[in-house]
Motif scaffolding. Structure first.
Motif, PDB file in Angstrom:
ATOM      1  N   ASN A 178       0.803  -1.216   0.000  1.00 21.46           N
ATOM      2  CA  ASN A 178       0.000   0.000   0.000  1.00 21.46           C
ATOM      3  C   ASN A 178       0.840   1.271   0.000  1.00 21.46           C
ATOM      4  OD1 ASN A 178      -2.458   1.787   0.745  1.00 21.46           O
ATOM      5  ND2 ASN A 178      -1.024   2.107   2.440  1.00 21.46           N
ATOM      6  N   ALA A 179       2.044   1.240   0.531  1.00 21.10           N
ATOM      7  CA  ALA A 179       2.861   2.452   0.638  1.00 21.10           C
ATOM      8  C   ALA A 179       2.983   3.126  -0.726  1.00 21.10           C
ATOM      9  CB  ALA A 179       4.247   2.110   1.173  1.00 21.10           C
ATOM     10  N   GLY A 180       2.804   4.434  -0.748  1.00 19.59           N
ATOM     11  CA  GLY A 180       2.857   5.145  -2.023  1.00 19.59           C
ATOM     12  C   GLY A 180       3.348   6.574  -1.858  1.00 19.59           C
ATOM     13  N   SER A 181       3.786   7.139  -2.971  1.00 21.83           N
ATOM     14  CA  SER A 181       4.243   8.525  -3.023  1.00 21.83           C
ATOM     15  C   SER A 181       3.566   9.210  -4.200  1.00 21.83           C
ATOM     16  CB  SER A 181       5.765   8.572  -3.188  1.00 21.83           C
ATOM     17  OG  SER A 181       6.220   9.899  -3.334  1.00 21.83           O
ATOM     18  N   VAL A 182       3.002  10.391  -3.961  1.00 16.58           N
ATOM     19  CA  VAL A 182       2.241  11.109  -4.989  1.00 16.58           C
ATOM     20  C   VAL A 182       2.877  12.470  -5.260  1.00 16.58           C
ATOM     21  CG1 VAL A 182      -0.001  12.036  -5.666  1.00 16.58           C
ATOM     22  CG2 VAL A 182       0.119  10.015  -4.195  1.00 16.58           C
ATOM     23  N   ASP A 183       3.135  12.761  -6.517  1.00 17.96           N
ATOM     24  CA  ASP A 183       3.571  14.092  -6.945  1.00 17.96           C
ATOM     25  C   ASP A 183       3.095  14.278  -8.378  1.00 17.96           C
ATOM     26  OD1 ASP A 183       4.884  16.412  -7.797  1.00 17.96           O
ATOM     27  OD2 ASP A 183       6.616  16.020  -6.515  1.00 17.96           O
ATOM     28  N   LEU A 239      -1.935  -1.655  -4.157  1.00 14.13           N
ATOM     29  CA  LEU A 239      -2.806  -0.512  -4.440  1.00 14.13           C
ATOM     30  C   LEU A 239      -2.294   0.185  -5.692  1.00 14.13           C
ATOM     31  CD1 LEU A 239      -5.290   0.384  -2.669  1.00 14.13           C
ATOM     32  CD2 LEU A 239      -3.739  -1.249  -1.597  1.00 14.13           C
ATOM     33  N   SER A 240      -2.913  -0.151  -6.823  1.00 10.59           N
ATOM     34  CA  SER A 240      -2.543   0.464  -8.103  1.00 10.59           C
ATOM     35  C   SER A 240      -3.730   0.367  -9.050  1.00 10.59           C
ATOM     36  CB  SER A 240      -1.299  -0.217  -8.695  1.00 10.59           C
ATOM     37  OG  SER A 240      -1.569  -1.537  -9.097  1.00 10.59           O
ATOM     38  N   PRO A 241      -3.769   1.239 -10.064  1.00 12.86           N
ATOM     39  CA  PRO A 241      -4.992   1.417 -10.849  1.00 12.86           C
ATOM     40  C   PRO A 241      -5.087   0.511 -12.068  1.00 12.86           C
ATOM     41  CG  PRO A 241      -3.402   3.065 -11.479  1.00 12.86           C
ATOM     42  CD  PRO A 241      -2.758   2.261 -10.378  1.00 12.86           C
ATOM     43  N   PRO A 242      -6.307   0.430 -12.623  1.00 15.43           N
ATOM     44  CA  PRO A 242      -6.462  -0.159 -13.960  1.00 15.43           C
ATOM     45  C   PRO A 242      -5.657   0.646 -14.969  1.00 15.43           C
ATOM     46  CG  PRO A 242      -8.603   0.165 -12.904  1.00 15.43           C
ATOM     47  CD  PRO A 242      -7.595   0.880 -12.064  1.00 15.43           C
ATOM     48  N   LEU A 243      -5.304   0.014 -16.093  1.00 13.56           N
ATOM     49  CA  LEU A 243      -4.473   0.675 -17.103  1.00 13.56           C
ATOM     50  C   LEU A 243      -5.365   1.444 -18.076  1.00 13.56           C
ATOM     51  CD1 LEU A 243      -1.919  -2.203 -17.699  1.00 13.56           C
ATOM     52  CD2 LEU A 243      -1.626  -0.137 -16.307  1.00 13.56           C
ATOM     53  N   ASN A 244      -5.690   2.664 -17.700  1.00 16.25           N
ATOM     54  CA  ASN A 244      -6.527   3.542 -18.502  1.00 16.25           C
ATOM     55  C   ASN A 244      -5.628   4.304 -19.472  1.00 16.25           C
ATOM     56  OD1 ASN A 244      -8.179   5.553 -19.542  1.00 16.25           O
ATOM     57  ND2 ASN A 244      -9.229   5.941 -17.610  1.00 16.25           N
ATOM     58  N   MET A 245      -5.787   4.057 -20.757  1.00 18.70           N
ATOM     59  CA  MET A 245      -4.918   4.674 -21.763  1.00 18.70           C
ATOM     60  C   MET A 245      -5.402   6.038 -22.242  1.00 18.70           C
ATOM     61  SD  MET A 245      -2.269   2.758 -22.240  1.00 18.70           S
ATOM     62  CE  MET A 245      -2.261   2.398 -20.481  1.00 18.70           C
ATOM     63  N   ASN A 246      -6.380   6.615 -21.576  1.00 22.17           N
ATOM     64  CA  ASN A 246      -6.843   7.956 -21.914  1.00 22.17           C
ATOM     65  C   ASN A 246      -5.690   8.944 -21.700  1.00 22.17           C
ATOM     66  OD1 ASN A 246      -7.973  10.539 -21.934  1.00 22.17           O
ATOM     67  ND2 ASN A 246      -9.869   9.891 -20.944  1.00 22.17           N
ATOM     68  N   PRO A 247      -5.247   9.654 -22.752  1.00 21.28           N
ATOM     69  CA  PRO A 247      -4.112  10.584 -22.601  1.00 21.28           C
ATOM     70  C   PRO A 247      -4.322  11.633 -21.525  1.00 21.28           C
ATOM     71  CG  PRO A 247      -4.600  10.224 -24.917  1.00 21.28           C
ATOM     72  CD  PRO A 247      -5.727   9.589 -24.142  1.00 21.28           C
ATOM     73  N   GLU A 248      -5.571  12.025 -21.281  1.00 23.69           N
ATOM     74  CA  GLU A 248      -5.829  13.026 -20.253  1.00 23.69           C
ATOM     75  C   GLU A 248      -5.462  12.506 -18.867  1.00 23.69           C
ATOM     76  OE1 GLU A 248      -9.723  14.635 -20.419  1.00 23.69           O
ATOM     77  OE2 GLU A 248      -9.527  15.348 -22.487  1.00 23.69           O
ATOM     78  N   ILE A 283      -0.321 -18.803  -5.787  1.00 20.78           N
ATOM     79  CA  ILE A 283      -0.326 -17.498  -5.135  1.00 20.78           C
ATOM     80  C   ILE A 283      -1.085 -16.506  -6.009  1.00 20.78           C
ATOM     81  CG2 ILE A 283       1.089 -15.578  -4.292  1.00 20.78           C
ATOM     82  CD1 ILE A 283       3.398 -17.669  -4.046  1.00 20.78           C
ATOM     83  N   ALA A 284      -2.084 -15.855  -5.448  1.00 19.43           N
ATOM     84  CA  ALA A 284      -2.834 -14.843  -6.189  1.00 19.43           C
ATOM     85  C   ALA A 284      -2.112 -13.504  -6.118  1.00 19.43           C
ATOM     86  CB  ALA A 284      -4.239 -14.695  -5.621  1.00 19.43           C
ATOM     87  N   VAL A 285      -2.149 -12.757  -7.222  1.00 16.96           N
ATOM     88  CA  VAL A 285      -1.582 -11.407  -7.269  1.00 16.96           C
ATOM     89  C   VAL A 285      -2.602 -10.505  -7.958  1.00 16.96           C
ATOM     90  CG1 VAL A 285       0.384  -9.976  -7.899  1.00 16.96           C
ATOM     91  CG2 VAL A 285       0.711 -12.436  -7.528  1.00 16.96           C
ATOM     92  N   ASN A 286      -3.093  -9.508  -7.237  1.00 21.29           N
ATOM     93  CA  ASN A 286      -4.086  -8.591  -7.773  1.00 21.29           C
ATOM     94  C   ASN A 286      -3.761  -7.161  -7.361  1.00 21.29           C
ATOM     95  OD1 ASN A 286      -6.299 -10.442  -8.915  1.00 21.29           O
ATOM     96  ND2 ASN A 286      -6.044 -11.264  -6.854  1.00 21.29           N
ATOM     97  N   SER A 287      -4.411  -6.211  -8.032  1.00 21.20           N
ATOM     98  CA  SER A 287      -4.332  -4.808  -7.637  1.00 21.20           C
ATOM     99  C   SER A 287      -5.716  -4.291  -7.308  1.00 21.20           C
ATOM    100  CB  SER A 287      -3.716  -3.956  -8.754  1.00 21.20           C
ATOM    101  OG  SER A 287      -2.314  -4.109  -8.806  1.00 21.20           O
ATOM    102  N   LEU A 288      -5.768  -3.298  -6.436  1.00 19.73           N
ATOM    103  CA  LEU A 288      -7.022  -2.668  -6.015  1.00 19.73           C
ATOM    104  C   LEU A 288      -6.863  -1.160  -6.109  1.00 19.73           C
ATOM    105  CD1 LEU A 288      -9.857  -2.833  -4.640  1.00 19.73           C
ATOM    106  CD2 LEU A 288      -8.630  -2.724  -2.436  1.00 19.73           C
ATOM    107  N   TRP A 289      -7.916  -0.491  -6.561  1.00 20.77           N
ATOM    108  CA  TRP A 289      -7.901   0.974  -6.689  1.00 20.77           C
ATOM    109  C   TRP A 289      -9.289   1.509  -6.400  1.00 20.77           C
ATOM    110  CZ3 TRP A 289      -3.787   3.841  -6.659  1.00 20.77           C
ATOM    111  CH2 TRP A 289      -3.829   5.173  -7.096  1.00 20.77           C
ATOM    112  N   PRO A 290      -9.401   2.675  -5.771  1.00 16.86           N
ATOM    113  CA  PRO A 290     -10.733   3.238  -5.501  1.00 16.86           C
ATOM    114  C   PRO A 290     -11.339   3.874  -6.749  1.00 16.86           C
ATOM    115  CG  PRO A 290      -9.023   4.686  -4.642  1.00 16.86           C
ATOM    116  CD  PRO A 290      -8.321   3.453  -5.148  1.00 16.86           C
TER     117      PRO A 290
END
Length: 296
Positions: A113-118, A167-176, A207-214
């Protein structure tokens, strides 16, 4: 999966036995926000919880310390091991894994879960900030997954349903979305790609490996201080929604539920939880704000 009941904005177990009784979970970035909520939620379900974070002293704009969060998790019912470590430090993480295994005998669940945002634009961001996000958001989950792997394999052999959840997002390829703080996007999309790759590699071990994002913004220090302040908080949900979704994921069969980039709302809906009003920070009918990388 065990039956869960959605009550007062949070999915709760229906039996007296915890869903994670006897299992050991490791949660990074556990001093506040989503990591803290997941650690407490898992502890309430009977897990042994190792909580890793750097924060030992409260900061005026970043309330919460690893020790305060650990006390809350213990009060919820778990056997808790708080560990102060910088996830960028290889030795610190290796030592943390050794301490966890010595204390609890193994590892069944890893939550990165640890993350850094900038979100500074590419023209202006310093490369030290770029490197920091890569180290925290991509390298640390990859390394910790490697360090935990022998113990997760032992968990699988013992039939203990091991999971890695990042904790990481779906791969949304929208350039915006990609272009809104591209340095941050590269780091978070990088670890989502790692989720898919590690799921493929670790599938043979069980072993399961998944990502979760709000789907919506979550009331965290990042939202309060960097991503909109009080107005954004009013349009956000509580971290409890991610904690409940995380519980549903790690109690699903590892053999089948792997390699997915999941949204919290969709996870709850797939388990029959569709009334999510209780998760709102501010009750009412106002529109919720989508989180980063999420289209309307």
């Amino acid at each position: 999966m065990n039956s869960l009941l959605h009550t007062s904005g949070s999915a709760r177990r229906t039996s007296t036995e915890g869903l994670l009784s006897g299992r050991t979970a490791v949660v990074t970035g556990a001093s506040r926000g989503i990591g803290r909520a997941i650690a407490i939620r898992f502890a309430a379900e009977g897990a042994n919880v190792a909580m890793i974070a750097r924060t030992q002293e409260a900061h005026p704009e970043l309330p919460g310390t690893i020790h305060a969060a650990a006390a809350e998790a213990e009060a919820a019912g778990g056997d808790v091991l708080p560990l102060v470590a910088d996830v960028r430090d290889d030795k610190a993480l290796a030592d943390a894994v050794d301490q966890i295994v010595e204390r609890f005998g193994g590892i069944d669940i890893l939550v990165n879960n640890a993350g850094s945002v900038d979100l500074t634009v590419a023209e202006q961001i310093g490369m030290h900030r770029y490197d920091h996000m890569q180290a925290v958001n991509v390298r640390a989950p990859f390394l910790l997954s490697k360090l935990a792997l022998p113990h997760l394999r032992a968990s699988a052999r013992a039939g203990r349903n091991p999971h890695i959840l990042t904790l990481s997002p779906p791969l949304n390829m929208n350039p915006e979305h990609i272009g809104n703080g591209v340095a941050y996007t590269v780091s978070k999309y990088g670890v989502s790609i790692a989720t898919i790759g590690l799921a493929h590699e670790f599938r043979e071990y069980g072993i399961a490996v998944n990502s979760l994002w709000p789907r919506t913004k979550i009331d965290t220090a990042a939202v309060r201080n960097l991503l909109g302040g009080a107005a954004a908080v009013a349009a956000s949900r509580s971290p409890l929604i991610c904690a409940d979704a995380a519980l549903m994921i790690v109690t699903s069969p590892a053999s089948a539920y792997t390699g997915q980039l999941l949204l919290d709302e969709d996870v709850l809906a797939s388990h029959g939880c569709t009334d999510l009003d209780g998760y709102r920070v501010v009750p009412g009918t106002g529109a919720l704000a989508n989180d980063l990388f999420i289209d309307a």
